[in-house]
Design an enzyme around this catalytic site. Structure first.
Site, PDB file in Angstrom:
ATOM      1  N   ASP A  92       0.809  -1.208   0.000  1.00  0.00           N
ATOM      2  CA  ASP A  92       0.000   0.000   0.000  1.00  0.00           C
ATOM      3  C   ASP A  92       0.848   1.267   0.000  1.00  0.00           C
ATOM      4  O   ASP A  92       2.058   1.223   0.175  1.00  0.00           O
ATOM      5  CB  ASP A  92      -0.944   0.014   1.210  1.00  0.00           C
ATOM      6  CG  ASP A  92      -0.278  -0.507   2.484  1.00  0.00           C
ATOM      7  OD1 ASP A  92       0.903  -0.172   2.709  1.00  0.00           O
ATOM      8  OD2 ASP A  92      -0.921  -1.244   3.241  1.00  0.00           O
ATOM      9  N   ASN A  94      -7.285  -3.867  14.562  1.00  0.00           N
ATOM     10  CA  ASN A  94      -8.634  -4.230  14.129  1.00  0.00           C
ATOM     11  C   ASN A  94      -8.607  -5.347  13.091  1.00  0.00           C
ATOM     12  O   ASN A  94      -9.592  -5.596  12.396  1.00  0.00           O
ATOM     13  CB  ASN A  94      -9.373  -3.001  13.575  1.00  0.00           C
ATOM     14  CG  ASN A  94      -8.702  -2.421  12.335  1.00  0.00           C
ATOM     15  OD1 ASN A  94      -7.701  -2.933  11.844  1.00  0.00           O
ATOM     16  ND2 ASN A  94      -9.259  -1.334  11.822  1.00  0.00           N
ATOM     17  N   HIS A 143      -6.871  -5.538  10.311  1.00  0.00           N
ATOM     18  CA  HIS A 143      -6.677  -5.230   8.898  1.00  0.00           C
ATOM     19  C   HIS A 143      -5.325  -5.749   8.430  1.00  0.00           C
ATOM     20  O   HIS A 143      -4.370  -5.826   9.199  1.00  0.00           O
ATOM     21  CB  HIS A 143      -6.837  -3.723   8.611  1.00  0.00           C
ATOM     22  CG  HIS A 143      -5.711  -2.853   9.060  1.00  0.00           C
ATOM     23  ND1 HIS A 143      -5.861  -1.866  10.008  1.00  0.00           N
ATOM     24  CD2 HIS A 143      -4.408  -2.785   8.681  1.00  0.00           C
ATOM     25  CE1 HIS A 143      -4.717  -1.240  10.182  1.00  0.00           C
ATOM     26  NE2 HIS A 143      -3.813  -1.787   9.392  1.00  0.00           N
ATOM     27  N   GLU A 181      -9.548  -2.622   5.529  1.00  0.00           N
ATOM     28  CA  GLU A 181     -10.210  -2.376   6.801  1.00  0.00           C
ATOM     29  C   GLU A 181     -11.416  -3.312   6.988  1.00  0.00           C
ATOM     30  O   GLU A 181     -11.935  -3.871   6.018  1.00  0.00           O
ATOM     31  CB  GLU A 181     -10.687  -0.927   6.867  1.00  0.00           C
ATOM     32  CG  GLU A 181      -9.591   0.108   6.742  1.00  0.00           C
ATOM     33  CD  GLU A 181      -8.836   0.354   8.044  1.00  0.00           C
ATOM     34  OE1 GLU A 181      -8.818  -0.544   8.900  1.00  0.00           O
ATOM     35  OE2 GLU A 181      -8.264   1.448   8.201  1.00  0.00           O
TER      36      GLU A 181
END
Length: 241
Positions: free
Chosen positions: A67, A136, A138, A143
């Site tokens: 990313d 979380n 990811h 996400e």
């Protein structure tokens, strides 16, 4: 799925570096999928040590990063291109023409994403993908959502991720709110995956990823379906298993 539990961050980093170096030595034109953030920093330091001992050669290696922040150029010191140059590429004999990271300054995120996917396919897909994991769950910047994102795409970062990444910036306001991220398709097409996790703040995500249901609200849970994935986790990250 293989789970390697190690004592601490240093042990995790050394184990991951050994696996990456082994991949390069086994196949000297490997395509590597690389991650950023604080988790893989120790691994990169260990890889550089191995390289300086002349035990590894990156001259024919190709890399794809997961990313890049949308809106940041590669020269920005908070960009992932800058991160990779500073923490790995500048210290090994890799041809930077063979190191690929999404263009965060593109005028067309959709076109950039499609071209990135095509380039990964043209290079024969990824031999070894390195992943971190968010608190979380990811992976990349995929996400929690109502569905698994397939290809590379523009992501709206959620508040938890923005807050977590603010430690790298002068203030919360400076953290980019969007990123271009590889989707699950390219990650799951990798021939081999290693996921690194360290610290108590990753324990819940690791538990849900390994033992929970395969749901897009826990993005990393999709790794349960991969035929060759290894989790390298320290004692704290493994504490809820």
């Amino acid at each position: 799925m293989k789970i390697i539990k190690v004592k601490d961050y240093e042990s995790m980093s050394k184990k991951a570096a050994f696996i990456l170096a082994s991949q390069v030595n086994i196949k000297d034109d490997s395509v590597l999928g690389l991650a950023t953030g604080s988790t893989p920093l120790g691994m990169y330091k260990e890889v550089i040590k191995i390289y300086k001992e002349r035990l590894i050669d990156f001259s024919n290696i190709t890399t794809f990063n997961l990313d890049e922040y949308y809106g940041l150029s590669g020269e920005d010191n908070q960009s992932y291109r800058y991160y990779m140059n500073q923490n790995l590429f500048d210290h090994i004999n890799i041809d930077k023409q063979n190191t690929f990271i999404p263009n965060g300054k593109t005028d067309s995120p959709e076109l950039e994403s499609n071209n990135y996917d095509k380039l990964v396919e043209q290079k024969g897909n990824i031999d070894l993908q390195v992943l971190g994991i968010g608190s979380n769950a990811h992976i990349g910047f995929n996400e929690p959502d109502k569905k698994f994102a397939s290809g590379t795409h523009l992501v709206d970062l959620n508040e938890e991720t923005i807050k977590a990444n603010s430690r790298f910036f002068n203030s919360l306001d400076e953290v980019p709110k969007k990123a271009i991220s590889m989707g699950m398709k390219n990650i799951m097409r990798a021939k081999k995956i290693i996921l690194l996790a360290s610290g108590i703040d990753k324990a819940e995500a690791i538990k849900n990823t390994i033992k929970g249901d395969i749901i897009p609200e826990v993005p990393a849970s999709i790794l349960q379906l991969h035929p060759d994935v290894t989790f390298i986790i320290d004692e704290e990250a493994a504490s809820k298993l």
